[in-house]
Design an enzyme around this catalytic site. Structure first.
Site, PDB file in Angstrom:
ATOM      1  N   GLU A   1       0.871  -1.161   0.000  1.00  0.00           N
ATOM      2  CA  GLU A   1       0.000   0.000   0.000  1.00  0.00           C
ATOM      3  C   GLU A   1       0.915   1.220   0.000  1.00  0.00           C
ATOM      4  O   GLU A   1       1.816   1.311   0.842  1.00  0.00           O
ATOM      5  CB  GLU A   1      -0.875  -0.011   1.257  1.00  0.00           C
ATOM      6  CG  GLU A   1      -1.957   1.023   1.179  1.00  0.00           C
ATOM      7  CD  GLU A   1      -2.834   1.074   2.423  1.00  0.00           C
ATOM      8  OE1 GLU A   1      -2.828   0.117   3.218  1.00  0.00           O
ATOM      9  OE2 GLU A   1      -3.511   2.099   2.585  1.00  0.00           O
TER      10      GLU A   1
ATOM     11  N   ARG B   1       5.052 -12.783   9.758  1.00  0.00           N
ATOM     12  CA  ARG B   1       5.752 -11.562   9.399  1.00  0.00           C
ATOM     13  C   ARG B   1       7.087 -11.501  10.123  1.00  0.00           C
ATOM     14  O   ARG B   1       7.304 -12.189  11.124  1.00  0.00           O
ATOM     15  CB  ARG B   1       4.908 -10.339   9.709  1.00  0.00           C
ATOM     16  CG  ARG B   1       4.616 -10.100  11.168  1.00  0.00           C
ATOM     17  CD  ARG B   1       3.509  -9.095  11.389  1.00  0.00           C
ATOM     18  NE  ARG B   1       3.791  -7.792  10.829  1.00  0.00           N
ATOM     19  CZ  ARG B   1       3.105  -7.255   9.805  1.00  0.00           C
ATOM     20  NH1 ARG B   1       2.111  -7.885   9.269  1.00  0.00           N
ATOM     21  NH2 ARG B   1       3.403  -6.054   9.359  1.00  0.00           N
TER      22      ARG B   1
ATOM     23  N   LYS C   1       4.151   0.762  10.085  1.00  0.00           N
ATOM     24  CA  LYS C   1       4.289   1.955   9.254  1.00  0.00           C
ATOM     25  C   LYS C   1       3.801   3.192   9.993  1.00  0.00           C
ATOM     26  O   LYS C   1       4.322   4.281   9.805  1.00  0.00           O
ATOM     27  CB  LYS C   1       3.515   1.782   7.947  1.00  0.00           C
ATOM     28  CG  LYS C   1       4.322   1.053   6.891  1.00  0.00           C
ATOM     29  CD  LYS C   1       3.740   1.275   5.514  1.00  0.00           C
ATOM     30  CE  LYS C   1       2.993   0.037   5.077  1.00  0.00           C
ATOM     31  NZ  LYS C   1       2.445   0.129   3.729  1.00  0.00           N
TER      32      LYS C   1
HETATM   33  P1  ATP Z   1      -0.372  -1.545   6.514  1.00  0.00           P
HETATM   34  O1  ATP Z   1      -0.748  -1.584   7.927  1.00  0.00           O
HETATM   35  O2  ATP Z   1      -0.220  -0.180   5.976  1.00  0.00           O
HETATM   36  O3  ATP Z   1      -1.174  -2.471   5.626  1.00  0.00           O
HETATM   37  P2  ATP Z   1       1.769  -3.362   5.959  1.00  0.00           P
HETATM   38  O4  ATP Z   1       3.049  -3.465   6.706  1.00  0.00           O
HETATM   39  O5  ATP Z   1       0.874  -4.533   5.895  1.00  0.00           O
HETATM   40  O6  ATP Z   1       1.088  -2.104   6.554  1.00  0.00           O
HETATM   41  P3  ATP Z   1       1.646  -3.277   3.104  1.00  0.00           P
HETATM   42  O7  ATP Z   1       2.077  -2.200   2.202  1.00  0.00           O
HETATM   43  O8  ATP Z   1       0.224  -3.647   3.110  1.00  0.00           O
HETATM   44  O9  ATP Z   1       2.122  -2.857   4.530  1.00  0.00           O
HETATM   45  O10 ATP Z   1       2.557  -4.541   2.865  1.00  0.00           O
HETATM   46  C1  ATP Z   1       2.871  -5.075   1.606  1.00  0.00           C
HETATM   47  C2  ATP Z   1       3.226  -6.524   1.740  1.00  0.00           C
HETATM   48  O11 ATP Z   1       4.322  -6.690   2.627  1.00  0.00           O
HETATM   49  C3  ATP Z   1       2.059  -7.298   2.325  1.00  0.00           C
HETATM   50  O12 ATP Z   1       1.894  -8.489   1.571  1.00  0.00           O
HETATM   51  C4  ATP Z   1       2.489  -7.606   3.721  1.00  0.00           C
HETATM   52  O13 ATP Z   1       1.971  -8.816   4.152  1.00  0.00           O
HETATM   53  C5  ATP Z   1       4.014  -7.639   3.614  1.00  0.00           C
HETATM   54  N1  ATP Z   1       4.626  -7.270   4.884  1.00  0.00           N
HETATM   55  C6  ATP Z   1       4.415  -6.153   5.590  1.00  0.00           C
HETATM   56  N2  ATP Z   1       5.107  -6.170   6.748  1.00  0.00           N
HETATM   57  C7  ATP Z   1       5.780  -7.338   6.778  1.00  0.00           C
HETATM   58  C8  ATP Z   1       6.671  -7.958   7.707  1.00  0.00           C
HETATM   59  N3  ATP Z   1       7.023  -7.373   8.864  1.00  0.00           N
HETATM   60  N4  ATP Z   1       7.173  -9.169   7.395  1.00  0.00           N
HETATM   61  C9  ATP Z   1       6.849  -9.764   6.238  1.00  0.00           C
HETATM   62  N5  ATP Z   1       6.020  -9.245   5.320  1.00  0.00           N
HETATM   63  C10 ATP Z   1       5.490  -8.046   5.575  1.00  0.00           C
HETATM   64 MG    MG Z   2      -1.112  -4.328   4.634  1.00  0.00          MG
END
Ligand code: ATP
Ligand code: MG
Length: 597
Positions: free
Chosen positions: A72, A298, A308
């Site tokens: 996102e 994660r 974030k």
């Molecule tokens: P938000 O709360 O804004 O959704 P987010 O960390 O999930 O935050 P995204 O931009 O939705 O951010 O994440 C993009 C991809 O990265 C998603 O598929 C998410 O699952 C993965 N991702 C995010 N944080 C982690 C993490 N700490 N470890 C592994 N994968 C992650």
């Molecule tokens: Mg997300």
């Protein structure tokens, strides 16, 4: 693969470019680190790769493998995203499939093109390519809208007039079932009419929502008539003001996956309970693909925040200098600090992919970059806290050029000439006037080796009026050029040094962990109160050997005995700035040894 090499947003080249030849009169040091390599196949398997192998064997997706990385654009990518990128692009590579980059841009309020740009730069820098498969969920807004009408026509979605508070109250709890909204049984035509008028902007923000009609008594709260669309008059960074209704993530995501014919939709564990809704949407809509969602744990890292929201707060409130502050766990911060793409990919490989939540020691990340830089970073001499040393018996107008090996780990890196003269700087803490028992470095009357140069003996100490040592008067033994005495006498210490007449003044920034506690923000604690005030130490009077002048941002070195350093983008002509990427000391080895006991 697009050829990296252009300057990034902060001026940090994606790859160390060809070094600029340093100032006239000093020896050139044209040995850049061999350029970044492309990712090779993963050496290990994991439960996701096993699922894919089984699917290929059973022909579930016709042997096709299509993944996507779906950020996102509401912040910069962090090391957790790097894990997801390495997994999604890595799986595609290992199975001869494809991986799309898709921006999940369904929430215009928090999104920005600055993030869209930085995300693309970071994925590319990590060494991955989406070729021509760059997508935006917002490109599907019209299709998503049509899908919603399809659900309404099938009696599977309805317009609800309940307020947000009431919807929450009606939803029930984990122990109690929810209650049906009084608007749940509206006729299809009325729903269609209201939904079209929602789109047309006839109702104020929040007045109505579109909900899936599933089961208010479901034990899974996500299945209790989840919201699919809300009214929100917000300007979208791509669609402008074309829409005043926006789809929810849980609705847009599975449909986007299916439209792109994704086979394996890999996401983090918190979406496990959302999978029934994902499958429900795929099952009830006529879509070109049948993706399956697979969840993994994660990445969590010690001494690091990864949310974030918290990273944004650190930036907005000025606790760090920006998203690419070298103390940040963002990919741009790690890059600026001197991390290599190889080290991040190696880290992703080391931590693997599992189904159970855990916390990885940040020492492993440091280990990975240290290992990589040890093999590839040329050595150089720098003095962080200089102490003047005058070699009384060295001729005043003579400059000797010492032949120095650039990288003992890499013979192809060659040698360079380093100037040596009557006055040199050594590290302040390499001298003690009254050395305790185990201090073997320089002290009055003691002989030590100046690396690659001569053996020197401290004859006397010069102090200022307050008693601070400001200079050492030493003698050198001309018979020991290269550092060895012909009579075989030994010294107990080898010090690094820089010739004073040739030294380049630099600023050096030393970094420590951004937080003082292993799990910042744990429980109800305030993560901001746990910021490590000593996480950045600026040394503004450091000296480096002349060959390091004028190198482009991103150039990496090992400073002998001090660690790995990288030219920062704040460097100006004649005034380089270096970031310490990591120290030489291998904390991880100790941790690993301890846990093996
Ligand atoms: P938000 O709360 O804004 O959704 P987010 O960390 O999930 O935050 P995204 O931009 O939705 O951010 O994440 C993009 C991809 O990265 C998603 O598929 C998410 O699952 C993965 N991702 C995010 N944080 C982690 C993490 N700490 N470890 C592994 N994968 C992650
Ligand atoms: Mg997300």
């Amino acid at each position: 693969m697009p050829k990296p090499g252009r300057a990034g947003k902060s001026g940090v080249p994606v790859v160390p470019a060809v070094p600029v030849v340093p100032a006239v009169g000093v020896p050139a040091y044209n040995v850049p680190m061999s350029s970044e390599t492309t990712p090779g196949a993963s050496t290990r398997s994991d439960f996701i790769r096993e699922i894919i192998s089984a699917d290929n064997a059973s022909g579930r997706h016709g042997g096709r493998v299509a993944t996507r990385f779906p950020p996102e654009p509401n912040g910069y990518l962090h090391i957790g995203h790097a894990k997801s990128i390495c997994l999604n692009f890595g799986v595609a590579r290992d199975f001869g499939g494809t991986c799309n980059l898709r921006f999940d841009d369904t929430n215009p309020v928090t999104e920005d093109v600055e993030y869209v740009d930085s995300i693309q730069e970071d994925v590319r820098w990590l060494g991955f390519s989406w070729d021509d498969r760059l997508f935006y969920a917002s490109d599907y807004f019209e299709t998503l809208y049509d899908c919603a009408e399809t659900l309404i026509r099938k009696g599977l979605a309805y317009v609800d007039d309940l307020s947000a508070d009431d919807i929450r109250a009606y939803r029930g709890t984990l122990k109690e079932p929810g209650r049906e909204s009084p608007f749940r049984n509206r006729a299809v035509d009325e729903n269609l009419d209201l939904f079209r008028r929602m789109r047309a902007g006839e109702f104020p923000d929040g007045a109505r929502v579109l909900r899936a009609k599933i089961d208010m008594a479901s034990p899974n709260v996500n299945m209790r008539d989840p919201i699919l669309y809300r009214i929100r008059r917000a300007h979208h960074h791509r669609t402008g003001d074309a829409w005043c209704i926006y789809p929810m993530y849980d609705y847009a995501h599975p449909i986007s996956d299916a439209l792109e014919r994704i086979t394996h939709s890999i996401c983090t564990l918190e979406f496990e309970d959302h999978r029934p809704l994902y499958d429900w949407l795929i099952a009830n809509l006529p879509l070109p693909g049948q993706p399956q969602q697979i969840e993994f744990a994660r990445l969590n890292l010690t001494y690091t925040v990864m949310s974030k929201r918290k990273l944004l707060q650190l930036v907005n409130e000025g606790h760090v200098s920006g998203w690419d502050d070298p103390r940040m766990p963002t990919i741009s911060g790690l890059r600026r600090r001197g991390y290599t793409p190889e080290s991040l990919r190696r880290f992703a490989d080391e931590i693997g992919v599992a189904k159970r939540e855990n916390v990885v020691d940040v020492g492993l990340l440091e280990f990975c970059v240290r290992e990589d830089l040890n093999k590839r970073a040329p050595r150089a001499m720098a003095v962080l806290r200089p102490l003047r040393v005058v070699l009384e018996n060295f001729p005043a107008d003579t400059v000797e050029e010492m032949d120095v090996v650039n990288n003992p780990e890499d013979p192809s890196a060659g040698t360079r000439k380093v100037p040596f003269s009557r006055v040199v700087y050594i590290e302040r803490d390499d001298f003690m006037e009254e050395p305790p028992k185990k201090f073997f470095r320089l002290a009055p009357g003691r002989e030590v080796r100046l690396r690659n140069a001569y053996l020197v003996t401290c004859q006397s100490v010069v102090k200022d009026e307050t008693g601070n040592v400001v200079e050492l008067r030493c003698t050198y033994d001309p018979a020991t050029r290269g550092g060895d005495a012909p009579d075989g006498r030994k010294v107990k210490a080898t010090l690094h040094w820089v010739s004073a007449a040739h030294a380049v003044d630099t600023e050096v920034r030393l970094y420590d962990r951004l937080f003082t506690v292993e799990n910042p923000g744990a429980g109800d604690s305030d993560f901001l109160a746990q910021i490590n005030p000593a996480a950045l130490e600026v040394l503004s009077h450091a000296k480096v050997e002349p060959s390091l002048a004028g190198q482009p941002a991103g150039t990496r070195y090992q400073f002998e005995r001090l660690g790995y350093f990288c030219v920062d983008s704040d460097s100006r002509p004649g005034a380089p700035v270096f970031n310490r990427t990591v120290t030489l000391k291998d904390a991880w080895a100790r941790i690993a040894a301890k846990s093996a006991d």
